[in-house]
Design an enzyme around this catalytic site. Structure first.
Site, PDB file in Angstrom:
ATOM      1  N   THR A   1      -5.133   4.761  11.252  1.00 21.40           N
ATOM      2  CA  THR A   1      -6.591   4.666  11.106  1.00 21.40           C
ATOM      3  C   THR A   1      -7.267   5.543  12.162  1.00 21.40           C
ATOM      4  OG1 THR A   1      -6.816   2.844  12.665  1.00 21.40           O
ATOM      5  CG2 THR A   1      -6.348   2.241  10.372  1.00 21.40           C
TER       6      THR A   1
ATOM      7  N   THR B   1       1.964   4.633  -1.595  1.00 22.24           N
ATOM      8  CA  THR B   1       1.619   5.698  -2.547  1.00 22.24           C
ATOM      9  C   THR B   1       2.839   6.019  -3.415  1.00 22.24           C
ATOM     10  OG1 THR B   1       0.052   6.587  -0.973  1.00 22.24           O
ATOM     11  CG2 THR B   1       0.753   8.077  -2.744  1.00 22.24           C
TER      12      THR B   1
ATOM     13  N   GLY C   1     -29.424  11.857  -4.616  1.00 21.02           N
ATOM     14  CA  GLY C   1     -30.266  10.774  -5.119  1.00 21.02           C
ATOM     15  C   GLY C   1     -29.470   9.860  -6.037  1.00 21.02           C
TER      16      GLY C   1
ATOM     17  N   GLU D   1      -2.035   6.617   7.141  1.00 23.06           N
ATOM     18  CA  GLU D   1      -1.352   7.494   8.107  1.00 23.06           C
ATOM     19  C   GLU D   1      -1.995   7.387   9.483  1.00 23.06           C
ATOM     20  OE1 GLU D   1       0.746  10.398   6.922  1.00 23.06           O
ATOM     21  OE2 GLU D   1       0.584   9.994   4.779  1.00 23.06           O
TER      22      GLU D   1
ATOM     23  N   ALA E   1       2.938  14.691   7.639  1.00 21.17           N
ATOM     24  CA  ALA E   1       1.950  14.381   6.599  1.00 21.17           C
ATOM     25  C   ALA E   1       0.528  14.448   7.144  1.00 21.17           C
ATOM     26  CB  ALA E   1       2.240  13.006   6.019  1.00 21.17           C
TER      27      ALA E   1
ATOM     28  N   TRP F   1       0.828  -1.210   0.000  1.00 19.30           N
ATOM     29  CA  TRP F   1       0.000   0.000   0.000  1.00 19.30           C
ATOM     30  C   TRP F   1       0.857   1.252   0.000  1.00 19.30           C
ATOM     31  CZ3 TRP F   1      -4.538  -1.339  -1.432  1.00 19.30           C
ATOM     32  CH2 TRP F   1      -5.103  -2.523  -0.978  1.00 19.30           C
TER      33      TRP F   1
HETATM   34  C1  LIG Z   1      -4.441   4.235  -0.705  1.00 14.75           C
HETATM   35  C2  LIG Z   1      -3.455   3.979   0.385  1.00 14.75           C
HETATM   36  C3  LIG Z   1      -2.193   4.557   0.334  1.00 14.75           C
HETATM   37  C4  LIG Z   1      -1.244   4.293   1.320  1.00 14.75           C
HETATM   38  N1  LIG Z   1       0.018   4.833   1.227  1.00 14.75           N
HETATM   39  C5  LIG Z   1       0.991   4.435   2.116  1.00 14.75           C
HETATM   40  C6  LIG Z   1       2.343   4.874   1.944  1.00 14.75           C
HETATM   41  O1  LIG Z   1       2.664   5.668   1.043  1.00 14.75           O
HETATM   42  N2  LIG Z   1       3.292   4.377   2.787  1.00 14.75           N
HETATM   43  C7  LIG Z   1       3.011   3.516   3.788  1.00 14.75           C
HETATM   44  O2  LIG Z   1       3.927   3.097   4.500  1.00 14.75           O
HETATM   45  N3  LIG Z   1       1.709   3.097   3.993  1.00 14.75           N
HETATM   46  C8  LIG Z   1       0.712   3.530   3.174  1.00 14.75           C
HETATM   47  N4  LIG Z   1      -0.589   3.088   3.332  1.00 14.75           N
HETATM   48  C9  LIG Z   1      -0.857   2.119   4.377  1.00 14.75           C
HETATM   49  C10 LIG Z   1      -1.665   2.665   5.542  1.00 14.75           C
HETATM   50  O3  LIG Z   1      -0.891   3.532   6.313  1.00 14.75           O
HETATM   51  C11 LIG Z   1      -2.200   1.458   6.326  1.00 14.75           C
HETATM   52  O4  LIG Z   1      -3.199   0.874   5.526  1.00 14.75           O
HETATM   53  C12 LIG Z   1      -2.753   1.827   7.682  1.00 14.75           C
HETATM   54  O5  LIG Z   1      -1.733   2.207   8.567  1.00 14.75           O
HETATM   55  C13 LIG Z   1      -3.533   0.669   8.315  1.00 14.75           C
HETATM   56  O6  LIG Z   1      -2.809  -0.516   8.255  1.00 14.75           O
HETATM   57  P1  LIG Z   1      -3.501  -1.846   7.674  1.00 14.75           P
HETATM   58  O7  LIG Z   1      -4.158  -1.514   6.399  1.00 14.75           O
HETATM   59  O8  LIG Z   1      -2.479  -2.917   7.659  1.00 14.75           O
HETATM   60  O9  LIG Z   1      -4.643  -2.184   8.719  1.00 14.75           O
HETATM   61  P2  LIG Z   1      -4.448  -2.963  10.114  1.00 14.75           P
HETATM   62  O10 LIG Z   1      -3.307  -2.358  10.866  1.00 14.75           O
HETATM   63  O11 LIG Z   1      -4.409  -4.409   9.847  1.00 14.75           O
HETATM   64  O12 LIG Z   1      -5.807  -2.584  10.880  1.00 14.75           O
HETATM   65  C14 LIG Z   1      -7.045  -3.232  10.586  1.00 14.75           C
HETATM   66  C15 LIG Z   1      -8.145  -2.667  11.496  1.00 14.75           C
HETATM   67  O13 LIG Z   1      -7.817  -2.935  12.859  1.00 14.75           O
HETATM   68  C16 LIG Z   1      -7.911  -1.728  13.617  1.00 14.75           C
HETATM   69  N5  LIG Z   1      -6.937  -1.801  14.710  1.00 14.75           N
HETATM   70  C17 LIG Z   1      -5.600  -1.947  14.621  1.00 14.75           C
HETATM   71  N6  LIG Z   1      -5.045  -2.011  15.832  1.00 14.75           N
HETATM   72  C18 LIG Z   1      -6.059  -1.898  16.735  1.00 14.75           C
HETATM   73  C19 LIG Z   1      -6.139  -1.891  18.173  1.00 14.75           C
HETATM   74  N7  LIG Z   1      -5.047  -1.997  18.933  1.00 14.75           N
HETATM   75  N8  LIG Z   1      -7.349  -1.751  18.742  1.00 14.75           N
HETATM   76  C20 LIG Z   1      -8.483  -1.642  17.979  1.00 14.75           C
HETATM   77  N9  LIG Z   1      -8.466  -1.638  16.635  1.00 14.75           N
HETATM   78  C21 LIG Z   1      -7.274  -1.765  16.030  1.00 14.75           C
HETATM   79  C22 LIG Z   1      -7.600  -0.620  12.634  1.00 14.75           C
HETATM   80  O14 LIG Z   1      -8.122   0.615  13.087  1.00 14.75           O
HETATM   81  C23 LIG Z   1      -8.304  -1.147  11.394  1.00 14.75           C
HETATM   82  O15 LIG Z   1      -9.662  -0.814  11.450  1.00 14.75           O
HETATM   83  C24 LIG Z   1      -1.575   3.416   2.394  1.00 14.75           C
HETATM   84  C25 LIG Z   1      -2.868   2.875   2.464  1.00 14.75           C
HETATM   85  C26 LIG Z   1      -3.812   3.156   1.491  1.00 14.75           C
HETATM   86  C27 LIG Z   1      -5.179   2.556   1.582  1.00 14.75           C
END
Ligand SMILES: Cc1cc2nc3c(=O)[nH]c(=O)nc-3n(C[C@H](O)[C@H](O)[C@H](O)COP(=O)(O)OP(=O)(O)OC[C@H]3O[C@@H](n4cnc5c(N)ncnc54)[C@H](O)[C@@H]3O)c2cc1C
Length: 384
Positions: free
Chosen positions: A366, A165, A340, A364, A243, A163
């Site tokens: 969630t 960018t 709509g 950056e 950021a 993921w």
């Molecule tokens: C379009 C896009 C561009 C991106 N660009 C970059 C980039 O340039 N560089 C980079 O390094 N990353 C990038 N990312 C990654 C982004 O930072 C991660 O997707 C984000 O940090 C969440 O990680 P994950 O997707 O692995 O979700 P996970 O960490 O697996 O989380 C899944 C769910 O669990 C929840 N959760 C996690 N821990 C806990 C907790 N302790 N208690 C309760 N809930 C919890 C989260 O809130 C989420 O709802 C990008 C993502 C997207 C979608």
């Protein structure tokens, strides 16, 4: 009175800040809005705009020296706001280039690294990406599996990032890896043997942005490519604070674009013999959006003042990123509903912004992670 600026924030801006806002707004109106729907539909990053972003000084805009504009925090926030009024993809591109790649080189790099990369990145000749997130979970970057180990005077790096960018289009990557001495940052150029990148297809969000996966298979980089000033997780986290600050401003622009379109639409759409906007239930919803946007503007402005004073704390950025992203996503979703059936068409901006904001509220940090950061500041207890 400007319905998108009810508290007249504009009047509190300096002349320079207003000039920056106006020039980016012009770029968005004339160059971004005419093509962005098509880019979104065809999953295409409008790379042809990069020289124009660079010519306006928008790449690394808040950095001093090395060909960067050295703007204050409010001006760089306004850049994000105007770009995201066009599309979150453009703001994401500029955020990554400026805050996640140029910033760490500027803050933690050697003089030779700064000379080599920053002027070319400011001119848009080199595109960068930031590799922190790994496939097994981005919320917990301390559990990093990408490893760098010393080999003579070099480093050998293996692992993968997900993921990312700009990942597939970048000329260079700031990659974070675990070493025996803790987490370290490395600048790895495209073409280095063992480093490959691929585009992630089938996204329903940020379709005008390039998002990639990075693979490192025993990639050999010299010690001169390590960021000498970055040690531990606080290196990448400090970049994310920069950021996220920009995101807090940027999403206001997305919400403003949606509200502007709905004010116009509800004024002209005739239902039950009168404009939709004549209904109290519609006005309450529009007023609710203005409340959200105004609150977000106030948060962003104060955040900018704190940043310019050097007093910004990560928890303040967490609260603003959470609040402003949630506000913008709620506004976009509600605008989509009030359109709509037309609301599901890409010919109207809200569904595009809504889908984009699903990424912005996730990346950056969630929403939950930022809530937990605020909770930790309130209680002194780490609930991650
Ligand atoms: C379009 C896009 C561009 C991106 N660009 C970059 C980039 O340039 N560089 C980079 O390094 N990353 C990038 N990312 C990654 C982004 O930072 C991660 O997707 C984000 O940090 C969440 O990680 P994950 O997707 O692995 O979700 P996970 O960490 O697996 O989380 C899944 C769910 O669990 C929840 N959760 C996690 N821990 C806990 C907790 N302790 N208690 C309760 N809930 C919890 C989260 O809130 C989420 O709802 C990008 C993502 C997207 C979608």
């Amino acid at each position: 009175m400007n319905p998108l600026d009810l508290f007249d924030l504009r009047a509190s801006l300096s002349q320079d800040e207003q000039l920056v806002q106006d020039s980016v707004a012009r770029l968005v109106d004339t160059r971004v809005l005419p093509i962005i729907q098509d880019c979104f539909e065809h999953h295409r990053f409008p790379r042809e705009l990069v020289p124009e972003l660079a010519a306006l000084g928008l790449l690394g805009a808040s950095l001093e020296g090395y060909g960067c504009a050295g703007l204050n925090a409010i001006a760089s926030g306004l850049i994000c706001q105007e770009l995201e009024r066009g599309d979150s993809a453009l703001r994401s591109f500029v955020s990554v280039q400026s805050s996640l790649v140029m910033y760490p080189i500027w803050a933690y790099g050697s003089e030779a690294q700064k000379q080599q990369y920053l002027p070319r990145m400011a001119r848009g000749e080199l595109i960068g990406c930031f590799g922190l997130t790994e496939p097994h979970g981005g919320s917990d970057p301390a559990n990093m599996k990408t490893r760098a180990r010393r080999s003579g005077g070099d480093w050998l790096i293996s692992g993968s990032k997900m993921w990312i960018t700009n990942g597939a289009i970048a000329d260079t990557c700031v990659c974070w890896a675990e070493t025996e001495e803790g987490i370290r940052g490395f600048i790895i150029d495209k073409g280095t043997p063992g480093f490959t990148a691929s585009e992630i297809e089938h996204k329903f969000s940020l379709r005008a942005s390039s998002t990639g996966a990075l693979f490192f298979d025993e990639v050999r980089v010299p010690e001169a490519q390590r960021l000498p000033g970055a040690g531990g997780l606080k290196g990448p986290l400090s970049c994310l604070t920069q950021a996220r600050y920009g995101i807090s401003w940027g999403v206001i622009g997305a919400a403003q674009a949606c509200l502007a379109q709905l004010i116009e639409y509800t004024g002209s759409r005739q239902l039950f013999g009168r404009p939709l906007a004549d209904n109290q239930a519609i006005q309450v919803r529009l007023a609710e959006m203005a409340r959200g946007i105004t609150t977000a503007q106030m948060l962003a402005l104060q955040l900018g003042r704190l940043k310019d004073r050097g007093a910004l704390k990560p928890v303040q950025v967490s609260l603003a990123k959470w609040h402003n992203c949630r506000m913008a996503l709620d506004v976009a979703r509600d605008c989509r509903d009030m359109l709509g059936a037309s609301g599901i068409s890409a010919e109207y901006a809200p569904i595009r912004h809504m889908l984009n904001l699903e990424s912005v509220i996730t990346y950056e940090g969630t929403e939950t992670i930022h809530q937990l950061s605020v909770g930790r500041a309130l209680t002194g207890r780490n609930a991650f």
